[in-house]
Each structure stands twice: as C-alpha cells, then as structure tokens.
Design a protein around this motif. Sequence first.
Motif, PDB file in Angstrom:
ATOM      1  N   LEU A  73     -24.109  10.139 -16.461  1.00 53.16           N
ATOM      2  CA  LEU A  73     -24.088   9.623 -17.555  1.00 53.16           C
ATOM      3  C   LEU A  73     -22.745   8.793 -17.957  1.00 53.16           C
ATOM      4  O   LEU A  73     -22.275   7.580 -18.439  1.00 53.16           O
ATOM      5  N   PRO A  74     -21.834   9.445 -19.067  1.00 53.58           N
ATOM      6  CA  PRO A  74     -20.550   8.993 -18.895  1.00 53.58           C
ATOM      7  C   PRO A  74     -19.736   8.493 -18.222  1.00 53.58           C
ATOM      8  O   PRO A  74     -19.145   7.329 -18.549  1.00 53.58           O
ATOM      9  N   SER A  75     -19.756   8.533 -17.060  1.00 51.11           N
ATOM     10  CA  SER A  75     -18.542   7.956 -15.653  1.00 51.11           C
ATOM     11  C   SER A  75     -19.318   6.882 -15.711  1.00 51.11           C
ATOM     12  O   SER A  75     -18.416   6.647 -14.571  1.00 51.11           O
ATOM     13  N   LYS A  76     -20.453   6.823 -15.586  1.00 53.12           N
ATOM     14  CA  LYS A  76     -21.583   5.499 -15.018  1.00 53.12           C
ATOM     15  C   LYS A  76     -21.294   4.143 -16.237  1.00 53.12           C
ATOM     16  O   LYS A  76     -21.383   3.081 -16.483  1.00 53.12           O
ATOM     17  N   MET A  77     -20.821   5.053 -17.719  1.00 53.72           N
ATOM     18  CA  MET A  77     -20.404   4.278 -18.671  1.00 53.72           C
ATOM     19  C   MET A  77     -19.328   3.423 -18.963  1.00 53.72           C
ATOM     20  O   MET A  77     -19.018   2.706 -19.910  1.00 53.72           O
ATOM     21  N   ILE A  78     -18.514   4.148 -17.661  1.00 56.37           N
ATOM     22  CA  ILE A  78     -16.864   3.686 -17.814  1.00 56.37           C
ATOM     23  C   ILE A  78     -16.534   2.847 -16.208  1.00 56.37           C
ATOM     24  O   ILE A  78     -16.221   3.814 -15.918  1.00 56.37           O
ATOM     25  N   GLY A  79     -17.420   1.952 -16.354  1.00 53.56           N
ATOM     26  CA  GLY A  79     -16.981   1.207 -15.123  1.00 53.56           C
ATOM     27  C   GLY A  79     -16.539  -0.481 -15.316  1.00 53.56           C
ATOM     28  O   GLY A  79     -16.679  -1.318 -16.341  1.00 53.56           O
ATOM     29  N   PHE A  80     -16.866  -1.297 -13.849  1.00 55.45           N
ATOM     30  CA  PHE A  80     -16.489  -2.860 -13.874  1.00 55.45           C
ATOM     31  C   PHE A  80     -17.588  -3.215 -15.465  1.00 55.45           C
ATOM     32  O   PHE A  80     -17.273  -4.614 -15.719  1.00 55.45           O
ATOM     33  N   LYS A  81     -18.856  -2.676 -14.766  1.00 51.03           N
ATOM     34  CA  LYS A  81     -19.882  -3.626 -15.129  1.00 51.03           C
ATOM     35  C   LYS A  81     -20.229  -2.989 -16.519  1.00 51.03           C
ATOM     36  O   LYS A  81     -20.811  -3.950 -17.269  1.00 51.03           O
ATOM     37  N   PRO A  82     -20.657  -1.678 -17.287  1.00 52.79           N
ATOM     38  CA  PRO A  82     -20.918  -1.769 -18.007  1.00 52.79           C
ATOM     39  C   PRO A  82     -19.675  -2.572 -19.374  1.00 52.79           C
ATOM     40  O   PRO A  82     -19.532  -3.041 -20.541  1.00 52.79           O
ATOM     41  N   PHE A  83     -18.139  -2.737 -18.794  1.00 52.58           N
ATOM     42  CA  PHE A  83     -16.674  -3.092 -19.080  1.00 52.58           C
ATOM     43  C   PHE A  83     -17.652  -4.772 -19.487  1.00 52.58           C
ATOM     44  O   PHE A  83     -17.331  -4.964 -20.602  1.00 52.58           O
ATOM     45  N   CYS A  84     -18.462  -5.204 -18.442  1.00 49.85           N
ATOM     46  CA  CYS A  84     -18.415  -6.695 -18.851  1.00 49.85           C
ATOM     47  C   CYS A  84     -19.445  -7.006 -19.830  1.00 49.85           C
ATOM     48  O   CYS A  84     -19.315  -8.029 -20.936  1.00 49.85           O
ATOM     49  N   LEU A  85     -20.493  -5.980 -20.210  1.00 50.18           N
ATOM     50  CA  LEU A  85     -21.401  -6.062 -20.775  1.00 50.18           C
ATOM     51  C   LEU A  85     -21.070  -5.472 -22.104  1.00 50.18           C
ATOM     52  O   LEU A  85     -21.549  -6.362 -23.429  1.00 50.18           O
ATOM     53  N   TYR A  86     -20.085  -4.896 -22.498  1.00 52.27           N
ATOM     54  CA  TYR A  86     -19.554  -4.426 -23.098  1.00 52.27           C
ATOM     55  C   TYR A  86     -18.773  -5.611 -23.774  1.00 52.27           C
ATOM     56  O   TYR A  86     -18.850  -5.984 -25.033  1.00 52.27           O
ATOM     57  N   LEU A  87     -17.929  -6.115 -23.448  1.00 49.14           N
ATOM     58  CA  LEU A  87     -17.356  -7.284 -23.486  1.00 49.14           C
ATOM     59  C   LEU A  87     -17.970  -8.351 -23.839  1.00 49.14           C
ATOM     60  O   LEU A  87     -17.544  -8.903 -25.646  1.00 49.14           O
ATOM     61  N   THR A  88     -19.335  -8.427 -23.275  1.00 49.57           N
ATOM     62  CA  THR A  88     -20.108 -10.001 -23.594  1.00 49.57           C
ATOM     63  C   THR A  88     -20.736  -9.698 -25.102  1.00 49.57           C
ATOM     64  O   THR A  88     -20.523 -10.395 -25.665  1.00 49.57           O
ATOM     65  N   THR A  89     -20.858  -8.673 -24.978  1.00 48.49           N
ATOM     66  CA  THR A  89     -21.762  -8.255 -26.072  1.00 48.49           C
ATOM     67  C   THR A  89     -20.713  -8.250 -27.236  1.00 48.49           C
ATOM     68  O   THR A  89     -21.326  -8.762 -28.280  1.00 48.49           O
ATOM     69  N   TYR A  90     -19.543  -8.080 -27.612  1.00 50.40           N
ATOM     70  CA  TYR A  90     -18.253  -8.268 -28.513  1.00 50.40           C
ATOM     71  C   TYR A  90     -18.635  -9.808 -28.398  1.00 50.40           C
ATOM     72  O   TYR A  90     -18.631  -9.820 -29.702  1.00 50.40           O
ATOM     73  N   LEU A  91     -18.354 -10.235 -27.160  1.00 51.34           N
ATOM     74  CA  LEU A  91     -17.862 -11.070 -27.990  1.00 51.34           C
ATOM     75  C   LEU A  91     -18.933 -12.698 -28.966  1.00 51.34           C
ATOM     76  O   LEU A  91     -19.299 -13.169 -29.337  1.00 51.34           O
ATOM     77  N   LEU A  92     -20.092 -11.876 -28.478  1.00 56.42           N
ATOM     78  CA  LEU A  92     -21.396 -12.605 -29.103  1.00 56.42           C
ATOM     79  C   LEU A  92     -21.898 -12.362 -29.941  1.00 56.42           C
ATOM     80  O   LEU A  92     -22.095 -12.954 -30.432  1.00 56.42           O
ATOM     81  N   VAL A  93     -21.284 -11.234 -30.290  1.00 56.92           N
ATOM     82  CA  VAL A  93     -21.713 -10.631 -32.227  1.00 56.92           C
ATOM     83  C   VAL A  93     -20.994 -11.267 -32.866  1.00 56.92           C
ATOM     84  O   VAL A  93     -21.074 -11.473 -33.981  1.00 56.92           O
ATOM     85  N   SER A  94     -19.855 -11.207 -32.385  1.00 55.59           N
ATOM     86  CA  SER A  94     -18.342 -11.870 -32.870  1.00 55.59           C
ATOM     87  C   SER A  94     -18.837 -12.831 -32.855  1.00 55.59           C
ATOM     88  O   SER A  94     -17.842 -14.255 -33.573  1.00 55.59           O
ATOM     89  N   GLY A  95     -19.709 -14.057 -32.666  1.00 60.09           N
ATOM     90  CA  GLY A  95     -19.477 -15.569 -32.611  1.00 60.09           C
ATOM     91  C   GLY A  95     -19.103 -16.647 -31.502  1.00 60.09           C
ATOM     92  O   GLY A  95     -18.520 -17.608 -32.491  1.00 60.09           O
ATOM     93  N   LYS A  96     -18.364 -15.852 -30.862  1.00 55.79           N
ATOM     94  CA  LYS A  96     -17.499 -16.656 -29.810  1.00 55.79           C
ATOM     95  C   LYS A  96     -17.776 -17.234 -28.693  1.00 55.79           C
ATOM     96  O   LYS A  96     -17.213 -17.610 -28.289  1.00 55.79           O
ATOM     97  N   ILE A  97     -18.703 -16.487 -28.291  1.00 54.79           N
ATOM     98  CA  ILE A  97     -19.648 -16.985 -27.578  1.00 54.79           C
ATOM     99  C   ILE A  97     -21.093 -17.119 -27.762  1.00 54.79           C
ATOM    100  O   ILE A  97     -21.062 -16.737 -28.322  1.00 54.79           O
TER     101      ILE A  97
END
Length: 88
Positions: free
Chosen positions: A31-55
């Motif tokens: 599980l930890p190695s699957k959480m460090i990848g391109f797809k999870p990074f995209c989801l983490y980044l967009t969720t952060y941008l959503l929460v911060s109100g940028k998107i």
Amino acid sequence: MPNDIETGYREACDYTFREHFTILAKRCLALPSKMIGFKPFCLYLTTYLLVSGKIGEWVWFCVMIAVLFGIVGLKVLAQFRNGTGAEI
C-alpha cells in the motif's frame, strides 16, 4: 464449480485463514508504494487545490475521472464537453 487446476484459480472460500492473512499482509506492505506515484500525486494535488479554493469542484471532478478511469474517462469528459453526454 470445482477448482481449476490448470489456471490455479480458487474460490475465496477455498483459501485457509493463513492464506487470507498472507494475502492481506502482502497488500498492506504494498500500500505505501502505491500511494507514492503519479496518479495519487495528481489526486493529492487537486484535492489540496480544491480545499484551498484555487480550483472549483468541476475541475477536481474532471481530474478524478481522468485519473481513475484513464483514457476512457477522458473520452467521457470530452463527450460531456461537446454536449453529447446523454449518448454514452
């Protein structure tokens, strides 16, 4: 249906407790190695941008569909953009 010896396929109820535990342990280790990848990074980044109100929610939803469903998700989003989403 009997066990298929040629393919090695077995029903879940045919596994022993130890085999179930071993499979679960392997998945927990992976599980930890699957959480460090391109797809999870995209989801983490967009969720952060959503929460911060940028998107907006729509952008977050589009990224989620594209990441989770790959090229099929991109085709669905393109059809929605063209206004032909009802034909899917």
